[in-house]
Design an enzyme around this catalytic site. Structure first.
Site, PDB file in Angstrom:
ATOM      1  N   LYS A   1      16.024  33.528  20.603  1.00 43.96           N
ATOM      2  CA  LYS A   1      15.537  34.428  21.529  1.00 43.96           C
ATOM      3  C   LYS A   1      14.113  34.298  22.024  1.00 43.96           C
ATOM      4  CE  LYS A   1      19.131  38.234  21.299  1.00 43.96           C
ATOM      5  NZ  LYS A   1      19.069  39.518  21.024  1.00 43.96           N
TER       6      LYS A   1
ATOM      7  N   LYS B   1      27.796  31.028  23.321  1.00 40.61           N
ATOM      8  CA  LYS B   1      28.275  32.389  22.994  1.00 40.61           C
ATOM      9  C   LYS B   1      28.412  33.248  24.243  1.00 40.61           C
ATOM     10  CE  LYS B   1      26.008  35.669  20.793  1.00 40.61           C
ATOM     11  NZ  LYS B   1      25.593  37.180  20.351  1.00 40.61           N
TER      12      LYS B   1
ATOM     13  N   LYS C   1      25.604  39.146  26.544  1.00 38.12           N
ATOM     14  CA  LYS C   1      24.997  40.207  27.554  1.00 38.12           C
ATOM     15  C   LYS C   1      23.993  39.630  28.304  1.00 38.12           C
ATOM     16  CE  LYS C   1      25.392  44.307  24.473  1.00 38.12           C
ATOM     17  NZ  LYS C   1      24.791  43.826  23.217  1.00 38.12           N
TER      18      LYS C   1
END
Ligand code: AQP
Length: 332
Positions: free
Chosen positions: A111, A194, A197
Site C-alpha cells: 500500500k 487480488k 476495493k
C-alpha cells in the site's frame, strides 16, 4: 466457549472477494460461538477517506453483513470507532511489538509503495490495532481471507509477547479460520492480482451492489485464454484467470474446483461464463436487494449499530480493566 471476531473496512463497495473470502464464512460460523462482527472504520482512515462517504459506507457495510445473513439478535455488530478500548489496547500492545515484526508486513509495503503520501504511522501500525481488535474480546477464532494470514500470525505473536512479558496467560492465541474454496479471489482483469476495493478498474471486481446486467457484463469481459477448461487441477492451476473463474463458481455453488472440472472440463469460456453469470446473479441478487431495502432506512441500521456498540463496549471495558490491572496502571 468459542469467541469469534472479524471485520471489514468501510472503504467502498464490498466485493465478491470480501463475500466469498470472509462474509459467507461468517454466516456459517455464527452458530459456533459468541460472535462480534465489526465495521473497522479506524482502519479505513489509514488511507484518505471522505468523511461523509465514510459514515455512509459504515452503514452500507453493516447492511451487507445483515443482508448476507448475519443475525443481529444473536451476534454483536458494531463500528470499531464506537468502542474506544480498541485504540487504548492498541497502544498497550504496541509496547510489546518489535519494529522488525512490522517491517515484514507485506500489506504495508504494497500500500505505501503506491504513494509517498501513504508512508504514514497509522498504516504502518495497522496490524497492531488489528491485534487489539481481536485480543480485546479474548477472541479464539477469526474467520478471514487468505490475505490476512500474515496479520493473524502477528496478532498471535503479539498476544504471546504480552503474555510472556507479564507472566500471564491472559490472551488466548487466536486461530485464523481461512475457509472455503475461494480464500483469495483474484481480479477479473488480472488473475495474479487480488480482487480489491481499491483497484482503479471497476471491471476488476463484482461489487455486492452490482445489478444483474453489471455482473453479466463484468463476467463477459473477464480476462480468459482461448483454451477450453482443462480436466485436471494441475492444468487449471497453470492458468490463473481460468482458475479464478472456476474457483468463484465452486465457492458460489458450495462445491470444489475438482467437482466443477468434472462437469465442465472441455467447456468453452463463452458457455462457462454464461453459467457463472446465472449462478452469480442467483446468489448475489437477493443480497443486493436486501442491502438496498436496509439502506432505505438508515435510522434502523444506526439503531442496530448503537445496540451492538453498547454490548461490545460492555465486554471491552471489562477486559481492558483486567489488562490495565495486569500492566499495573493506577485504579481509584
Ligand atoms: N480478494 C479477496 N479474496 C478473498 N478474501 C478477501 N478479502 C478481501 N479481499 C479478498 C477479505 O475480506 C475481509 C475484509 O477485508 P477488508 O475490507 O478489511 O480489507 P482488504 O483486505 O484490504 O480488502 P480490499 O477489498 O482488498 O481493500 P483494499 O483495496 O483497501 O486493499 C478480510 O477478511 C479479507 O481477508
Amino acid at each position: 466457549m468459542r469467541r469469534i471476531f472479524s471485520g471489514m473496512q468501510p472503504t467502498g463497495n464490498l466485493h465478491l472477494g470480501n463475500y466469498l473470502g470472509a462474509l459467507k464464512n461468517w454466516v456459517k460460523v455464527q452458530q459456533d460461538g459468541e460472535c462480534l462482527f465489526c465495521v473497522v472504520d479506524l482502519h479505513a482512515i489509514t488511507v484518505p477517506q471522505d468523511p461523509h462517504k465514510l459514515r455512509n459506507a459504515t452503514r452500507e457495510t453493516a447492511a451487507a453483513y445483515i443482508a448476507a445473513g448475519i443475525d443481529t439478535k444473536r451476534n454483536i455488530l458494531f463500528p470499531q470507532s464506537a468502542v474506544p478500548a480498541h485504540t487504548e489496547l492498541g497502544w498497550i500492545l504496541g509496547t510489546q511489538t518489535p519494529l522488525g515484526w512490522l517491517n515484514r508486513m507485506t500489506q504495508f509495503k504494497e500500500k505505501s509503495s503506491k504513494s509517498r503520501d501513504l508512508e504514514l504511522l497509522g498504516l504502518y501500525s495497522y496490524p497492531v490495532l488489528m491485534a487489539a481488535d481481536i485480543l480485546l474480546y479474548k477472541t479464539t477464532h477469526v474467520p478471514v481471507g487468505e490475505d490476512q494470514k500474515q496479520h493473524m500470525e502477528l496478532a498471535r505473536d503479539i498476544a504471546a509477547a504480552f503474555n510472556r512479558a507479564y507472566g500471564t496467560e491472559y490472551f488466548p492465541l487466536p486461530e485464523p479460520q481461512i475457509m472455503g474454496e475461494a480464500t483469495r479471489v483474484m481480479s477479473l482483469r488480472d488473475g495474479t492480482k487480488k480482487m480489491s476495493k481499491s483497484d482503479e478498474s471497476d471491471y476488476s471486481r463484482i461489487n455486492l451492489t452490482d445489478d444483474a446486467d453489471a455482473i453479466a457484463l463484468k463476467i463477459r469481459k473477464a480476462k480468459t485464454d482461448a483454451e477450453p477448461l482443462p480436466p485436471t487441477l494441475a492444468e487449471l492451476e497453470k492458468r490463473p484467470e481460468a482458475d479464478n473463474l472456476v474457483t468463484i463458481y465452486a465457492a458460489l455453488s458450495d462445491s470444489t474446483r475438482a467437482a466443477v472440472l468434472k462437469t465442465s472440463a472441455g467447456a468453452q469460456f463463452s458457455q462457462f461464463k454464461k453459467d457463472l453469470t446465472d449462478l452469480a446473479v442467483a446468489k448475489l441478487s437477493p443480497i443486493t436487494a436486501t442491502m438496498r431495502e436496509l439502506m432505505a432506512d438508515p435510522a434502523e441500521i444506526d439503531r442496530t449499530l448503537a445496540k451492538g456498540a453498547e454490548k461490545a463496549n460492555h465486554l471491552a471495558a471489562k477486559h481492558l480493566r483486567e489488562v490495565k490491572d495486569i500492566v499495573g496502571f493506577w485504579r481509584g
